[in-house]
Design an enzyme around this catalytic site. Sequence first.
Site, PDB file in Angstrom:
ATOM      1  N   SER A 144      10.973  60.885  71.420  1.00 62.43           N
ATOM      2  CA  SER A 144      10.342  61.773  70.439  1.00 62.43           C
ATOM      3  C   SER A 144      10.194  61.064  69.096  1.00 62.43           C
ATOM      4  O   SER A 144      10.851  60.041  68.850  1.00 62.43           O
ATOM      5  CB  SER A 144      11.231  63.010  70.263  1.00 62.43           C
ATOM      6  OG  SER A 144      10.916  63.716  69.063  1.00 62.43           O
ATOM      7  N   TYR A 157      18.297  68.404  68.406  1.00 62.15           N
ATOM      8  CA  TYR A 157      17.203  67.717  69.097  1.00 62.15           C
ATOM      9  C   TYR A 157      17.108  66.263  68.633  1.00 62.15           C
ATOM     10  O   TYR A 157      17.000  65.345  69.451  1.00 62.15           O
ATOM     11  CB  TYR A 157      15.901  68.455  68.804  1.00 62.15           C
ATOM     12  CG  TYR A 157      14.679  67.964  69.524  1.00 62.15           C
ATOM     13  CD1 TYR A 157      13.774  67.122  68.903  1.00 62.15           C
ATOM     14  CD2 TYR A 157      14.409  68.381  70.821  1.00 62.15           C
ATOM     15  CE1 TYR A 157      12.635  66.690  69.554  1.00 62.15           C
ATOM     16  CE2 TYR A 157      13.266  67.957  71.476  1.00 62.15           C
ATOM     17  CZ  TYR A 157      12.382  67.116  70.836  1.00 62.15           C
ATOM     18  OH  TYR A 157      11.232  66.682  71.483  1.00 62.15           O
TER      19      TYR A 157
END
Length: 264
Positions: A144, A157
């Site tokens: 990510s 996250y």
Amino acid sequence: MFSLKGKNAWITGAAYGIGFNIAKAFVAAGVDNIIFNDRYEESLKRGLQNYKEAGIENVHGYVCDVTDEAGVKALVEKIHQEVGQIDILVNNAGIIKRIPMHEMKRSEFQEVIDIDLVAPYICASAVLPEMMERREGKIINICSMMSELGRETVSAYAAAKGGLKMLTRNICSEYGEYNIQCNGIGPGYIATPQTAPLREPQADGSRHPFDSFICAKTPAGRWLDPSELAGPAVFLASHASDAVNGHILYVDGGILAYIGKQPK
Ligand code: NAP
Ligand code: GCO
């Protein structure tokens, strides 16, 4: 060298979203079989319908929570019996919780870590023995922007995806001698269900502030489409990338290179 003919690919969480689009790309590259799993029966049914509507028949779907170590090991055995060997693993399944860290419960933080970081360890560990025996394998971890950058409300996250970057590098380091390549794909901001809340129009019909923000942060001035991950994923799954290992390929439209468009 970009062909996936003769290969079987297991993509976790690929009923829809990025995983489903990677599966379509693999099929276009000639993969023999697509295997996918999701947590829920209804997701499995949704996924099988999506593949049917896409005209994909060489697909095998299973219900399996990637955080369930025993369940994952049983799934791998079932795949061996029903489909065959696993040549390519894409650790795609993932969630995000957008909560200010000081308000986030320990259980909420842990759930994100378990799915986004521990599960890729579980799934990779389940397929490495056969890849080691064959002295060949491809593992692709879906990282990510948050493998490199932080932002408000996504502490768990970012911690997970930062860890996944280093897990990718460590699998490269530990298993490269078995001709196993482990790389990451770091998508930018992709229009999928996971990011839908960030694109929802406001009550007055105006654009979501985050929507405008991301378009200003992306040189092309737009969200990316899941289909734009197809080429990078096929590259990292194919023999074209046999000398690429431990690399995180950012497919972000240039976000990481760009300070952002000056507000008018
Ligand atoms: P999505 O639309 O929410 O899809 C996530 C998939 O993972 C769903 O199929 C979901 O299925 C599955 N999943 C979640 N938890 C699972 C579990 N415990 N076991 C099995 N399956 C599970 O997300 P996406 O946007 O496609 O994202 C896919 C991956 O790309 C994620 O790792 C995400 O972090 C990453 N990513 C996304 C973006 C983006 O902008 N969209 C950018 C960078 C990275 P069920 O919940 O129905 O089981
Ligand atoms: C967010 C988004 C991002 C994307 C992706 C960016 O809330 O900032 O969900 O985390 O999903 O990971 O690469």
